[in-house]
Design a protein around this motif. Structure first.
Motif, PDB file in Angstrom:
ATOM      1  N   VAL A 161       0.848  -1.204   0.000  1.00  7.70           N
ATOM      2  CA  VAL A 161       0.000   0.000   0.000  1.00  7.70           C
ATOM      3  C   VAL A 161       0.880   1.249   0.000  1.00  7.70           C
ATOM      4  N   ALA A 162       1.911   1.248   0.825  1.00  9.24           N
ATOM      5  CA  ALA A 162       2.812   2.405   0.890  1.00  9.24           C
ATOM      6  C   ALA A 162       3.513   2.630  -0.445  1.00  9.24           C
ATOM      7  N   LEU A 163       3.961   1.552  -1.076  1.00  9.80           N
ATOM      8  CA  LEU A 163       4.628   1.678  -2.380  1.00  9.80           C
ATOM      9  C   LEU A 163       3.649   2.214  -3.423  1.00  9.80           C
ATOM     10  N   TRP A 164       2.414   1.699  -3.434  1.00  6.42           N
ATOM     11  CA  TRP A 164       1.433   2.164  -4.410  1.00  6.42           C
ATOM     12  C   TRP A 164       1.114   3.646  -4.187  1.00  6.42           C
ATOM     13  N   VAL A 165       0.946   4.048  -2.937  1.00  5.17           N
ATOM     14  CA  VAL A 165       0.659   5.461  -2.634  1.00  5.17           C
ATOM     15  C   VAL A 165       1.829   6.336  -3.092  1.00  5.17           C
ATOM     16  N   LEU A 166       3.047   5.892  -2.855  1.00  2.00           N
ATOM     17  CA  LEU A 166       4.225   6.649  -3.288  1.00  2.00           C
ATOM     18  C   LEU A 166       4.248   6.781  -4.812  1.00  2.00           C
ATOM     19  N   LEU A 167       4.042   5.679  -5.522  1.00  3.18           N
ATOM     20  CA  LEU A 167       4.053   5.725  -6.988  1.00  3.18           C
ATOM     21  C   LEU A 167       2.898   6.568  -7.535  1.00  3.18           C
ATOM     22  N   TYR A 168       1.742   6.484  -6.903  1.00  2.00           N
ATOM     23  CA  TYR A 168       0.598   7.293  -7.321  1.00  2.00           C
ATOM     24  C   TYR A 168       0.894   8.776  -7.081  1.00  2.00           C
TER      25      TYR A 168
ATOM     26  N   LEU B  91       3.784  10.147  -7.111  1.00  3.15           N
ATOM     27  CA  LEU B  91       4.776  10.581  -8.086  1.00  3.15           C
ATOM     28  C   LEU B  91       4.194  10.699  -9.496  1.00  3.15           C
ATOM     29  N   ALA B  92       2.917  10.398  -9.610  1.00  3.47           N
ATOM     30  CA  ALA B  92       2.181  10.484 -10.884  1.00  3.47           C
ATOM     31  C   ALA B  92       2.816   9.639 -11.974  1.00  3.47           C
ATOM     32  N   ILE B  93       3.175   8.414 -11.630  1.00  2.00           N
ATOM     33  CA  ILE B  93       3.681   7.463 -12.622  1.00  2.00           C
ATOM     34  C   ILE B  93       2.517   7.155 -13.573  1.00  2.00           C
ATOM     35  N   PRO B  94       2.710   7.312 -14.901  1.00  2.00           N
ATOM     36  CA  PRO B  94       1.588   7.192 -15.842  1.00  2.00           C
ATOM     37  C   PRO B  94       0.775   5.906 -15.717  1.00  2.00           C
ATOM     38  N   PHE B  95       1.413   4.758 -15.632  1.00  2.11           N
ATOM     39  CA  PHE B  95       0.657   3.511 -15.541  1.00  2.11           C
ATOM     40  C   PHE B  95      -0.170   3.457 -14.250  1.00  2.11           C
ATOM     41  N   ILE B  96       0.383   3.933 -13.166  1.00  2.00           N
ATOM     42  CA  ILE B  96      -0.306   3.890 -11.874  1.00  2.00           C
ATOM     43  C   ILE B  96      -1.522   4.820 -11.887  1.00  2.00           C
ATOM     44  N   VAL B  97      -1.333   6.031 -12.408  1.00  2.00           N
ATOM     45  CA  VAL B  97      -2.417   7.019 -12.432  1.00  2.00           C
ATOM     46  C   VAL B  97      -3.509   6.615 -13.424  1.00  2.00           C
TER      47      VAL B  97
END
Length: 176
Positions: free
Chosen positions: A84-91, A93-99
């Motif tokens: 969850v923490a990694l996903w929140v961090l990547l989200y 950072l506005a990583i295109p695939f995640i967003v």
């Protein structure tokens, strides 16, 4: 978090001392029991060429089962939180695939992190450090030697046993 919380066994450390004769091994057991305060159930002798000594090395079968459950649940939960923490961090950072695919990316990242935590729980349950003691006792039995297997229940007992064994110059192997 204390690593001890992962274990359901009362004695997580194993110590094996190798002797040439039964008298030397049982004499050492008597001395060590009195000096370290061991109960009779905390030490066992493995005879030369003995076959079924696994129970003497791992006497707490219910404790091992509790270790498996605790390790998998606790480390799986930590893996989930890390995911969850990694996903929140990547989200964040506005990583295109995640967003662009938040639900799918969350499911994949959190799922894999949870599985990684549970696999780590499996590694903890396997207790690879115990293999060193098991191998040494097996070799001693095959060579016609006696093994004194000790199960200290706390660091004080463990330290006292290791001190006495090292002072006696005994061949010793232990787990962490």
């Amino acid at each position: 978090m204390s690593w001890q919380a992962l274990f359901g066994e009362r004695a997580t450390t194993k110590i094996a001392a190798i002797y040439d004769t039964r008298d030397a091994a049982s004499g050492a057991a008597d001395v060590l029991s009195s000096k370290a305060g061991l109960a009779p159930s905390q030490w066992m002798l493995v005879a030369p060429h003995e076959q079924g000594f696994a129970r003497k090395l791992e006497p707490e079968t219910q404790g091992i089962a509790r270790t498996g459950i605790r390790a998998h649940l606790i480390l799986g939960a930590l893996g989930l939180l890390a995911g969850v923490a990694l996903w929140v961090l990547l989200y964040g950072l506005a990583i295109p695939f995640i967003v662009s695919s938040p639900w799918a990316s969350a499911a994949v990242i959190i799922g894999f992190a949870t599985i990684a935590g549970m696999m780590t729980g499996g590694l903890v349950m396997a207790r690879p450090d115990h293999q060193i003691v098991i191998l040494k006792v097996r070799q001693a039995a095959e060579q016609g030697r006696w093994s004194l297997v000790l199960h200290p229940r706390n660091p004080r007992q463990c330290d006292a046993l290791m001190k006495e064994l090292s002072e006696a110059g005994t061949e010793v192997v232990r787990t962490v």
